[in-house]
Design a protein around this motif. Sequence first.
Motif, mmCIF file in Angstrom:
data_model
loop_
_atom_site.group_PDB
_atom_site.id
_atom_site.type_symbol
_atom_site.label_atom_id
_atom_site.label_comp_id
_atom_site.label_asym_id
_atom_site.label_seq_id
_atom_site.Cartn_x
_atom_site.Cartn_y
_atom_site.Cartn_z
ATOM 1 N N GLY A 182 0.819 -1.210 0.000
ATOM 2 C CA GLY A 182 0.000 0.000 0.000
ATOM 3 C C GLY A 182 0.851 1.256 0.000
ATOM 4 O O GLY A 182 0.333 2.367 -0.116
ATOM 5 N N THR A 186 2.189 1.239 -4.625
ATOM 6 C CA THR A 186 1.547 -0.074 -4.739
ATOM 7 C C THR A 186 0.207 -0.054 -4.015
ATOM 8 O O THR A 186 -0.050 0.798 -3.159
ATOM 9 N N SER A 187 -0.623 -1.014 -4.370
ATOM 10 C CA SER A 187 -1.859 -1.258 -3.622
ATOM 11 C C SER A 187 -1.566 -2.319 -2.565
ATOM 12 O O SER A 187 -0.538 -2.994 -2.624
ATOM 13 N N SER A 188 -2.452 -2.476 -1.606
ATOM 14 C CA SER A 188 -2.292 -3.535 -0.609
ATOM 15 C C SER A 188 -2.595 -4.881 -1.252
ATOM 16 O O SER A 188 -3.539 -5.017 -2.043
ATOM 17 N N SER A 193 -8.445 -2.727 -5.894
ATOM 18 C CA SER A 193 -8.844 -1.339 -6.130
ATOM 19 C C SER A 193 -8.572 -0.986 -7.587
ATOM 20 O O SER A 193 -7.766 -1.626 -8.264
ATOM 21 N N GLY A 200 -1.460 3.943 -7.021
ATOM 22 C CA GLY A 200 -1.653 3.198 -5.785
ATOM 23 C C GLY A 200 -2.798 2.194 -5.866
ATOM 24 O O GLY A 200 -3.219 1.672 -4.842
ATOM 25 N N CYS A 201 -3.274 1.926 -7.061
ATOM 26 C CA CYS A 201 -4.387 0.993 -7.250
ATOM 27 C C CYS A 201 -3.893 -0.340 -7.811
ATOM 28 O O CYS A 201 -2.818 -0.422 -8.409
ATOM 29 N N SER A 202 -4.723 -1.368 -7.646
ATOM 30 C CA SER A 202 -4.442 -2.658 -8.279
ATOM 31 C C SER A 202 -4.487 -2.522 -9.794
ATOM 32 O O SER A 202 -3.615 -3.023 -10.515
ATOM 33 N N ARG A 221 -0.241 -5.360 -10.257
ATOM 34 C CA ARG A 221 0.037 -6.325 -9.210
ATOM 35 C C ARG A 221 1.156 -7.331 -9.513
ATOM 36 O O ARG A 221 1.850 -7.756 -8.583
#
Length: 243
Positions: A182, A186-188, A193, A200-202, A221
């Motif tokens: 995150g 990066t996204s978590s 998302s 910051g999104c998938s 990802r």
Amino acid sequence: MEKAKDAHPWFGIEQEYTLLDIDGHPLGWPKNGFPGPQGPYYCGVGADKVNGRDIVECHYRACLFAGIEISGTNAEVMPAQWEYQIGPCEGISMGDELWASRFMLHRTAEDFGVVASLDPKPMEGDWNGAGAHCNFSTAEMRAEGGLKAIEDAIERLSHHHVRHIKAYDPKEGKDNERRLTGAHETSSIHDFSAGVANRGCSIRIPRNVVEDGCGYLEDRRPSSNCDPYSVTEVIVRTTVLNE
């Protein structure tokens, strides 16, 4: 891919990697410390901003000579980290082209006495990891009004986040767990998302795609050490075959 051939799936993968000395330390970093904070290195120019450009350009020329579909290269956010882009490639050829380019990368680095690492998080701390963002489109997405098909594909992707995470690194998510936090663009790893021009999104939809009403999506990802055949397969299964 044979089942999806009528959709004409195109892929473009952004292969990030890190150049290391043979002691495992990033190329050009102080041996007893760290370089300055991230910021000035991305797409940088100058000996105080980038390390290993001669290796990068040698690899690029080797790929061109070999007929590999390489389409660009740039210095990345972390010093000694670089990226090159392969594609657009249709169907299974994406895996063939990327795999051959990786061999060329390791072989070129060998000639310079350095190591090209595909580890998705080679340095712990406030440093970016390395990914293999996958840009994807079908003929329908690329046609006028294709934004609707892109949004439909994202909706399908949202229902299979775990399956994709398992396919996006060789350890079924354990490597990417160190990278997809995150932070650091990066996204978590735990959440799906999507957004426009959001790193910051998938899944990122480029701003120009929204303005044009057609184009492609970017799945941010996949890890730098991903299997491109697995990545492209699962994307097609989810978005085209609806499996």
